[in-house]
Structures are given as C-alpha cells and as structure tokens.
Design an enzyme around this catalytic site. Structure first.
Site, PDB file in Angstrom:
ATOM      1  N   THR A  14      51.205  49.087  43.534  1.00 34.93           N
ATOM      2  CA  THR A  14      50.933  48.874  44.797  1.00 34.93           C
ATOM      3  C   THR A  14      52.004  47.609  45.340  1.00 34.93           C
ATOM      4  O   THR A  14      52.422  47.535  46.515  1.00 34.93           O
ATOM      5  CB  THR A  14      49.551  48.151  44.938  1.00 34.93           C
ATOM      6  OG1 THR A  14      48.808  49.397  44.535  1.00 34.93           O
ATOM      7  CG2 THR A  14      49.212  47.626  46.297  1.00 34.93           C
ATOM      8  N   TYR A  28      47.481  54.306  50.216  1.00 33.22           N
ATOM      9  CA  TYR A  28      49.140  54.231  50.356  1.00 33.22           C
ATOM     10  C   TYR A  28      49.801  55.052  49.175  1.00 33.22           C
ATOM     11  O   TYR A  28      49.345  55.468  48.260  1.00 33.22           O
ATOM     12  CB  TYR A  28      49.128  52.791  50.448  1.00 33.22           C
ATOM     13  CG  TYR A  28      48.903  52.091  49.216  1.00 33.22           C
ATOM     14  CD1 TYR A  28      49.502  52.024  47.912  1.00 33.22           C
ATOM     15  CD2 TYR A  28      47.514  51.431  49.252  1.00 33.22           C
ATOM     16  CE1 TYR A  28      48.743  51.535  46.869  1.00 33.22           C
ATOM     17  CE2 TYR A  28      47.035  50.835  48.269  1.00 33.22           C
ATOM     18  CZ  TYR A  28      47.410  50.894  47.126  1.00 33.22           C
ATOM     19  OH  TYR A  28      46.996  50.488  45.847  1.00 33.22           O
ATOM     20  N   THR A  94      48.161  47.555  39.115  1.00 33.58           N
ATOM     21  CA  THR A  94      47.302  46.876  38.591  1.00 33.58           C
ATOM     22  C   THR A  94      46.360  47.888  37.673  1.00 33.58           C
ATOM     23  O   THR A  94      45.521  47.326  36.688  1.00 33.58           O
ATOM     24  CB  THR A  94      46.319  45.927  39.668  1.00 33.58           C
ATOM     25  OG1 THR A  94      45.878  47.142  40.475  1.00 33.58           O
ATOM     26  CG2 THR A  94      47.192  45.118  40.516  1.00 33.58           C
ATOM     27  N   ASP A  95      46.338  48.945  37.886  1.00 33.05           N
ATOM     28  CA  ASP A  95      45.289  49.934  37.348  1.00 33.05           C
ATOM     29  C   ASP A  95      45.321  49.918  35.743  1.00 33.05           C
ATOM     30  O   ASP A  95      44.408  49.997  34.930  1.00 33.05           O
ATOM     31  CB  ASP A  95      45.265  51.421  37.676  1.00 33.05           C
ATOM     32  CG  ASP A  95      44.724  51.622  39.322  1.00 33.05           C
ATOM     33  OD1 ASP A  95      44.281  50.644  39.585  1.00 33.05           O
ATOM     34  OD2 ASP A  95      45.055  52.544  39.792  1.00 33.05           O
ATOM     35  N   LYS A 167      41.085  44.138  34.822  1.00 35.37           N
ATOM     36  CA  LYS A 167      41.241  44.256  36.013  1.00 35.37           C
ATOM     37  C   LYS A 167      39.693  44.236  36.313  1.00 35.37           C
ATOM     38  O   LYS A 167      39.068  45.364  35.910  1.00 35.37           O
ATOM     39  CB  LYS A 167      41.878  45.613  36.495  1.00 35.37           C
ATOM     40  CG  LYS A 167      41.942  45.798  38.100  1.00 35.37           C
ATOM     41  CD  LYS A 167      42.522  46.913  38.388  1.00 35.37           C
ATOM     42  CE  LYS A 167      42.440  47.093  39.918  1.00 35.37           C
ATOM     43  NZ  LYS A 167      43.333  48.083  40.509  1.00 35.37           N
ATOM     44  N   GLU A 287      25.154  47.551  12.612  1.00 28.91           N
ATOM     45  CA  GLU A 287      24.295  48.199  11.913  1.00 28.91           C
ATOM     46  C   GLU A 287      25.075  48.596  10.418  1.00 28.91           C
ATOM     47  O   GLU A 287      26.194  48.838  10.514  1.00 28.91           O
ATOM     48  CB  GLU A 287      23.787  49.412  12.590  1.00 28.91           C
ATOM     49  CG  GLU A 287      23.320  49.108  13.858  1.00 28.91           C
ATOM     50  CD  GLU A 287      21.943  49.920  14.051  1.00 28.91           C
ATOM     51  OE1 GLU A 287      21.846  50.993  13.320  1.00 28.91           O
ATOM     52  OE2 GLU A 287      21.345  49.867  15.292  1.00 28.91           O
TER      53      GLU A 287
HETATM   54  N1  ASP Z   1      47.173  52.411  41.794  1.00 25.46           N
HETATM   55  C1  ASP Z   1      47.896  51.382  41.583  1.00 25.46           C
HETATM   56  C2  ASP Z   1      48.702  51.305  40.518  1.00 25.46           C
HETATM   57  O1  ASP Z   1      48.142  50.824  39.620  1.00 25.46           O
HETATM   58  C3  ASP Z   1      46.991  50.021  42.086  1.00 25.46           C
HETATM   59  C4  ASP Z   1      47.766  48.622  42.249  1.00 25.46           C
HETATM   60  O2  ASP Z   1      48.752  48.615  41.601  1.00 25.46           O
HETATM   61  O3  ASP Z   1      47.119  47.894  42.516  1.00 25.46           O
HETATM   62  O4  ASP Z   1      49.833  51.601  40.657  1.00 25.46           O
END
Ligand code: ASP
Length: 330
Positions: A14, A28, A94-95, A167, A287
């Site tokens: 992103t 986007y 971020t994913d 995240k 366990e």
């Molecule tokens: N879908 C995006 C990615 O991980 C989300 C992001 O970058 O925040 O590339």
C-alpha cells in the site's frame, strides 16, 4: 560526520499503492508506484542518510512468495556485507510484513539494521502515512542504536521486533503492535528512542541459512474451530506438507478428533507445531498427550511466525527434539 548509507529494497504494498481518488483508502492497486517515485516524495530522506533504492518486487503482500523471500534474504546479505553500506529499509505491504520480517530475522546474518515499513493508506490518499513511515524507517536504520537488535518493523511511530510484530487491525494506521512483549521503542519528532532489546537468537547468531536455495519445505497452517473434525490434516499431508502448524484454541488446545488426525500425521514424520488462534500469550506443553504424540509448542510465536520457523527448521533436521529446542531459542 559522514551520513550513513541506507539502501531501500522496494517490494510493493500500500505504501506504493495508487487509488482512483484522493479520498479512497481501500480498493486501490497495491505496488503500483516504483521506488524512484517513493523516494522523490520524501526528499527529506537525504537530510538524514545517503539513500538509494532498488525494486525487488511490485506486489500486494498478500501475494508474497518464497521466491521473493529468498531474493530479499540474499540481497540483504550481499548489501550488508559491503563496508560502505550501513543499513537496509524494506518497503512492504502490511499484510505479510510480520512473516517476511521474521523470515529475515532468521536468515540475514548481519548486525546492521534491517527495517521493514509500509503504509495503511495508499500513496495517492490525502494524509497518506507512507512518507512519514519511510522517513522514520530510514532514521531508525541510520541510528547506531538499531545495530544488533535484529530485524525491525517501524510503522506509525513505533519500533517493533520482527519476532513480535503483529498486524492487529485491518485498516487502522496504528495497526502494528507486539501484543505479548511490547514495542522496542518509538520514533518521536523523527528521533528513534529504544527501551528494550530482543533476547531470542536472531540475525548474526542464527543457525539458519537460505543461501543458494530455490524453495522451502512445504508447511501448512490449520485453524481450529468448534466442531473441527480434522479433515484438513489429511489434505495437508496428501499435498506434501512436511510440517503442520495447528492454530489451536487458547493454550494451543486441540479438539480430540483433530488430535487423532495430527497424531497420525506425526507418526508419518510430519512435524506438528501447536500455536494458538488467541491474540497473545505463550503456548506451553499443556496436556501430556500432546508431548506423547510428539507435538511441539510454538512458545509465543503466532501461527504465521511458527510456520516460518518450522520451514527453516525442516531445512536442518526432522528430529522433533531438535526442532522443539529451536522454539525455545528463536
Ligand atoms: N494489501 C496490502 C499489502 O499487504 C495492504 C498494505 O500494504 O497495507 O500489500
């Protein structure tokens, strides 16, 4: 004093996202903007370091692959081996940032800083967070204190260890946190401040190497749920999984029917790691039957990070006791 030399490896996400309007923060195209444009958007970077960049990939990080991980690890090691290179910043979606970060934490053998950053709003948005995150990441990579602290995730003013960073929110700018251990530090007014350092083994001391590799052993993550009868365990084994991470309930609890299937997989030498679907906390031996079946507790690693360690462990050994030890060291 000479400026530090920081190299940016861009992978998309992103932070390099482009939307149809300035008000759009979802829907986007991630990874649409190249590294040169990203650098031009933050000319202030050059006030704090000599910054150059290179494009490694241009993907939405949901599509992250082993191939990109291997290229990143190799390029980081190559660059950091140079005397005139002081640190690396990786721009990343971020994913899957937490998994890439932990992978590099275990495979890049250097004391020099490697910092991942990204953004939650695309580069075209009003008040995009990417430029400030990039600036903060470069400031951290260029600061002496970041040396020897392993791979870091710097987003929205916090410095997290790649081992702990998660995240935690789908859309908030303040999405990265280290739920169990807390952040290593913060960046305020551009100044990095550290309070803690990671003690689990990493980077220079890591036993894992991926030099010259083309792929990693296949490992699956299976997610626990009410009325789980474990039918996916067989599917994973039939599809060549050498390891399974079971995202169990609470303290890595496994429903009895699933435990039976996992025990059967373990008898076929598939390594089974118990992690948790809970947001925080350590998974313990719990366990007696789990130990008897040869299952391994993931400690505080969430399922996606436990899988990274499992893949790397399987490169070295299939001995359960040795792999169990890795989960107490890394
Ligand atoms: N879908 C995006 C990615 O991980 C989300 C992001 O970058 O925040 O590339």
């Amino acid at each position: 004093m000479d400026k530090k030399r920081i190299y940016i490896l861009a992978t998309g996400g992103t932070i390099a996202g482009s939307a149809a309007s300035e008000t759009a923060t979802t829907g986007y195209r991630a990874g649409a903007i190249g590294i040169e444009e990203l650098l031009q958007a933050v000319p202030e970077l050059q006030d704090f370091a000599e910054v150059q960049g290179e494009q490694i990939a241009a993907i939405d990080s949901k599509d992250m692959t082993t191939d990109v991980w291997l290229r990143l690890a190799e390029r980081c090691e190559e660059l950091l081996a140079k005397d005139d290179m002081d640190g690396i910043v990786i721009t990343h979606g971020t994913d899957t940032m937490e998994e890439t970060g932990y992978f590099l934490q275990l495979t890049v053998h250097s004391d020099k800083p490697v910092v991942l950053t990204g953004a939650m709003r695309p580069a075209t948005a009003v008040s995009a967070d990417g430029p400030m995150n990039l600036l903060q990441a470069v400031r951290v990579a260029a600061c002496g204190e970041a040396r020897g602290k392993g791979v870091l995730v710097v987003m929205n003013g916090t410095i997290e260890s790649a081992r702990e960073a998660v995240k935690t929110h789908t859309t908030s700018l303040d999405t990265f946190a280290s739920p169990e251990m807390g952040s290593l530090g913060t960046v305020q007014d551009g100044e990095p401040v550290f309070y803690r350092q990671p003690l689990r083994r990493h980077t220079r001391e890591s036993q894992f190497s991926v030099q010259g590799l083309a792929k990693l052993p296949r490992a699956a993550i299976l997610y626990a749920h009410a009325d789980d009868d474990g039918f996916l365990v067989k599917a994973a084994v039939e599809n060549g999984a050498k390891g399974i991470v079971y995202a169990g309930m609470g303290n890595g609890s496994i429903p009895a029917r699933v435990e039976k299937e996992l025990a059967e997989a373990a008898r076929k030498d598939v390594i089974v790691v118990r992690s948790t679907r809970s947001a925080a906390g350590r998974v313990t031996k719990a366990e007696a039957s789990y130990e008897e079946n040869g299952f391994i507790a993931s400690d505080t690693l969430n399922p996606q990070k436990a899988r990274v360690l499992l893949q790397l462990a399987l490169l070295r050994t299939t001995d359960k006791d040795e792999i169990r030890k890795f989960y107490s060291i890394y």
